[in-house]
Design an enzyme around this catalytic site. Structure first.
Site, short mmCIF file in Angstrom:
data_model
loop_
_atom_site.label_atom_id
_atom_site.label_comp_id
_atom_site.label_asym_id
_atom_site.label_seq_id
_atom_site.Cartn_x
_atom_site.Cartn_y
_atom_site.Cartn_z
N CYS A 48 -0.50 4.14 2.03
CA CYS A 48 -0.38 3.97 3.48
C CYS A 48 1.06 4.19 3.95
O CYS A 48 1.28 4.85 4.97
CB CYS A 48 -0.77 2.55 3.91
N ASP A 49 2.02 3.61 3.25
CA ASP A 49 3.39 3.54 3.78
C ASP A 49 4.40 4.42 3.06
O ASP A 49 5.55 4.53 3.50
CB ASP A 49 3.89 2.07 3.70
N CYS A 107 0.84 -1.20 0.00
CA CYS A 107 0.00 0.00 0.00
C CYS A 107 0.87 1.25 0.00
O CYS A 107 1.35 1.68 1.05
CB CYS A 107 -0.93 -0.05 1.21
C1 LIG Z 1 -0.18 -4.23 5.42
C2 LIG Z 1 -1.35 -3.31 5.16
C3 LIG Z 1 -1.29 -2.02 5.63
C4 LIG Z 1 -2.36 -1.15 5.41
N1 LIG Z 1 -2.26 0.10 5.90
C5 LIG Z 1 -3.29 0.97 5.74
C6 LIG Z 1 -3.22 2.28 6.26
O1 LIG Z 1 -2.22 2.67 6.89
N2 LIG Z 1 -4.27 3.10 6.04
C7 LIG Z 1 -5.38 2.73 5.34
O2 LIG Z 1 -6.30 3.53 5.20
N3 LIG Z 1 -5.47 1.48 4.83
C8 LIG Z 1 -4.47 0.59 5.00
N4 LIG Z 1 -4.54 -0.67 4.46
C9 LIG Z 1 -5.73 -1.02 3.67
C10 LIG Z 1 -6.90 -1.44 4.60
O3 LIG Z 1 -6.45 -2.41 5.51
C11 LIG Z 1 -8.07 -2.00 3.79
O4 LIG Z 1 -8.46 -1.10 2.78
C12 LIG Z 1 -9.25 -2.28 4.70
O5 LIG Z 1 -8.89 -3.22 5.71
C13 LIG Z 1 -10.45 -2.85 3.91
O6 LIG Z 1 -11.47 -3.18 4.79
P1 LIG Z 1 -12.60 -4.26 4.43
O7 LIG Z 1 -13.39 -4.41 5.68
O8 LIG Z 1 -13.28 -3.87 3.20
O9 LIG Z 1 -11.83 -5.61 4.09
P2 LIG Z 1 -10.80 -6.48 4.93
O10 LIG Z 1 -9.99 -5.65 5.83
O11 LIG Z 1 -10.11 -7.33 3.92
O12 LIG Z 1 -11.74 -7.41 5.84
C14 LIG Z 1 -12.51 -8.43 5.29
C15 LIG Z 1 -12.76 -9.47 6.37
O13 LIG Z 1 -13.69 -10.44 5.89
C16 LIG Z 1 -13.30 -11.72 6.34
N5 LIG Z 1 -13.89 -12.70 5.41
C17 LIG Z 1 -13.60 -12.87 4.09
N6 LIG Z 1 -14.38 -13.86 3.58
C18 LIG Z 1 -15.15 -14.31 4.61
C19 LIG Z 1 -16.16 -15.33 4.71
N7 LIG Z 1 -16.52 -16.07 3.65
N8 LIG Z 1 -16.75 -15.54 5.91
C20 LIG Z 1 -16.41 -14.79 7.01
N9 LIG Z 1 -15.45 -13.80 6.96
C21 LIG Z 1 -14.84 -13.58 5.78
C22 LIG Z 1 -11.78 -11.69 6.29
O14 LIG Z 1 -11.21 -12.66 7.16
C23 LIG Z 1 -11.50 -10.25 6.75
O15 LIG Z 1 -11.32 -10.19 8.15
C24 LIG Z 1 -3.51 -1.57 4.68
C25 LIG Z 1 -3.55 -2.88 4.19
C26 LIG Z 1 -2.50 -3.75 4.43
C27 LIG Z 1 -2.56 -5.17 3.91
#
Ligand SMILES: Cc1cc2nc3c(=O)[nH]c(=O)nc-3n(C[C@H](O)[C@H](O)[C@H](O)COP(=O)(O)OP(=O)(O)OC[C@H]3O[C@@H](n4cnc5c(N)ncnc54)[C@H](O)[C@@H]3O)c2cc1C
Length: 296
Positions: free
Chosen positions: A131-132, A128
């Protein structure tokens, strides 16, 4: 069978935000999470761009979001949702009936799979740039990839880092022509085409990357490597219930409605330009309030 007003699949930022909004509207809510609450943000060491939470770790933020859901009376079950039939969500642990379902299953970063990649996540390997990137002000960095994300990352990083190497395995980029032109205008970007990343170098943290350019090995000294080779949306289990696009994202006409009535999408599971915390929590809030409005 247990019945809920709203069943949220995915306990990442989008799902937990949806839960908070639904619970505050007095709805009975179940969050299904297959791994750990917080989703992808748990892997972030130091969040610098979430308003009001500068310097918090992803783990810490995830714990606070989870505690907020629990304090409001939300139920969280650690089960994997396997499919949806007639508003019943089937998991590896049971079946739950809902008036509305929110899909917040996110998208995983695609990995390159080279030596050092897993070892140096958070120590120079990042998925990202937004982010970093700011952690590498005036340093040398590399971007691996050749699509729009890689081009946008390179352009963003060129404004922060001293030098940006863009490493792409093909002989030309797949991304937008306008972004290619913009990238070429930066004097601190060096493009390396027909180059296969082989190995990430370092001890405590990243010090370089080894690439194979037309059969010749080259070692490039960098402090960070930004992987920009795409995402893998986690929506395959729901392909029989909602339409997915060609890349596997949940299709939505307006960012919240799916092709199925009463099933909504939030967060990185839908296609969008900016996959971030702020956009995920915003999606969650909109999905929950829309679902509530439409079920009444
Ligand atoms: C290393 C890293 C650093 C980051 N740093 C930043 C930052 O500093 N600032 C920022 O704004 N963003 C950052 N991001 C991006 C941010 O984490 C994501 O955009 C955000 O988490 C997306 O949220 P979400 O809820 O849509 O999906 P996710 O965070 O992907 O959550 C989805 C969840 O659904 C669960 N899931 C999936 N399928 C199923 C299923 N069939 N049944 C039950 N559960 C399920 C998964 O286990 C997961 O916990 C970073 C990402 C990474 C990888």
């Amino acid at each position: 069978m247990n019945e809920y007003d709203i069943v949220i699949i995915g306990g990442g930022p989008a799902g937990l935000s949806a839960a908070i909004y639904a619970l505050r509207a007095d709805k009975k809510v179940l969050v299904l999470e297959s791994k750990a609450c917080g989703g992808r943000i748990v892997a972030a060491r130091d969040i610098q761009n979430y308003p009001g939470m500068m310097g918090v770790s992803g783990y810490e933020l995830a714990k606070k979001m989870q505690a907020q859901v629990e304090e409001l009376g939300g139920e969280i079950r650690y089960e994997r949702a396997m499919g949806i039939k007639d508003k019943v969500v089937c998991t590896d642990g049971g079946s739950y009936k809902a008036k509305a379902i929110i899909l917040a299953t996110g998208a995983e970063n695609r990995k390159l799979g080279i030596y050092g990649e897993d070892q140096f996540v958070g120590k120079g390997v990042s998925y990202c740039a937004t982010c970093d990137g700011s952690l590498y002000k005036d340093k040398n960095v590399a971007v691996v990839g050749g699509g729009n994300t890689a081009l946008e990352d390179a352009i963003y990083l060129a404004g922060v880092a001293k030098k940006v190497y863009v490493i792409h395995r093909r002989s030309e980029f797949r991304g937008d022509k306008a972004d290619i032109k913009k990238m070429n205008d930066f004097s601190n970007i060096e493009v390396i085409l027909s180059a296969n990343a082989r190995e990430i170098l370092g001890e405590e943290k990243v010090t370089g990357i080894v690439v194979d350019v037309d059969g010749e090995e080259r070692e490039i000294k960098v402090d960070a490597i930004f992987m920009a080779i795409g995402y893998e949306p986690q929506a395959g289990e729901f392909a029989n219930s909602v339409e997915l696009d060609g890349d596997g994202y949940i299709k939505t006409r307006d960012g919240v409605h799916t092709s199925a009535e009463g099933i909504y999408v939030a967060g990185d599971a839908r296609k969008k330009d900016l996959k971030q915390l702020v956009t995920a929590v915003s999606d969650g809030a909109i999905a929950a309030t829309t679902a509530i409005k439409e079920m009444e």
